[in-house]
Write an enzyme that holds these catalytic residues in place. Sequence first.
Site, mmCIF file in Angstrom:
data_model
loop_
_atom_site.group_PDB
_atom_site.id
_atom_site.type_symbol
_atom_site.label_atom_id
_atom_site.label_comp_id
_atom_site.label_asym_id
_atom_site.label_seq_id
_atom_site.Cartn_x
_atom_site.Cartn_y
_atom_site.Cartn_z
ATOM 1 N N SER A 137 -79.292 24.238 47.129
ATOM 2 C CA SER A 137 -78.989 25.662 47.267
ATOM 3 C C SER A 137 -79.761 26.207 48.458
ATOM 4 O O SER A 137 -80.764 25.610 48.886
ATOM 5 C CB SER A 137 -79.428 26.410 45.992
ATOM 6 O OG SER A 137 -79.379 27.809 46.165
ATOM 7 N N TYR A 150 -86.092 29.507 39.533
ATOM 8 C CA TYR A 150 -84.937 28.726 39.973
ATOM 9 C C TYR A 150 -85.150 28.221 41.392
ATOM 10 O O TYR A 150 -84.899 27.045 41.690
ATOM 11 C CB TYR A 150 -83.670 29.585 39.891
ATOM 12 C CG TYR A 150 -82.438 28.932 40.474
ATOM 13 C CD1 TYR A 150 -81.779 27.913 39.789
ATOM 14 C CD2 TYR A 150 -81.923 29.348 41.697
ATOM 15 C CE1 TYR A 150 -80.642 27.318 40.317
ATOM 16 C CE2 TYR A 150 -80.786 28.765 42.236
ATOM 17 C CZ TYR A 150 -80.153 27.752 41.546
ATOM 18 O OH TYR A 150 -79.023 27.169 42.088
#
Length: 244
Positions: A137, A150
């Site tokens: 990501s 995260y």
Amino acid sequence: MSYSLKGKVALVTGANRGIGKSIVDAFFASGVAKVYLAVRNPESTQELQAQYGDRVVALPVDVTDEASVKRLAEQTRDVEILVNNAGVMNLVSPLDEGAEAALQHEFNVNVFGLLRTAQAFAGTLEANKGVLVQLNSIASMKTFGDMTTYCASKAAAYSVTQGLREKLGEKGVSVVSVHPGPIATDMGKSAGFDDAPQAEVVAASIVSALESGDFHAFPDEVAKQIEAAYQSYAENVILGEMSV
């Protein structure tokens, strides 16, 4: 090194929805012969099974369980393209009481899940001269306050991915690190990204990266902004030869 998808056998974790499901569609459109749908609940893949028939095989896996991952690897020794797509995200401030539990949960899935999967499939990928695709990501490169845990897990996963590129590369196995920005999946919508690009853009970037032999894939416009700023560092440090 470029990698042809035609006639290949792939396995996608978290294949039942969102990015995982889009990867399955894109792989078949690119000539992949068979895809294993590795999910916690195989019943959740009925739509894909109805669409693709015996070209897909649904198998259970829990990436937080080493025995489950090893069992999956033993059942799928013909895999040539392994896509580690399964992941979780908790929205929590690093100052919140639940931050530690969130971090542990995300590390167990996003980081240790990658390690378990890579270790279990390393022999198969080496034997089949295959490729590992890891869904990371832009959060691996930039931290956002209410996604801190995260982002930390994705930064760790990106670090592990770099190590896997080196060590699997010695065995003739290629690695692709995918870094989407906000995408309109269930996970993305839970973070408020309702108007984000669709998952298909991520799947298309994976196919492109495989065919062009790229290590990094930055699928969407937000990700491409990160890529533009990161490119020199990536080429000279991440992909460059360094003596330590």
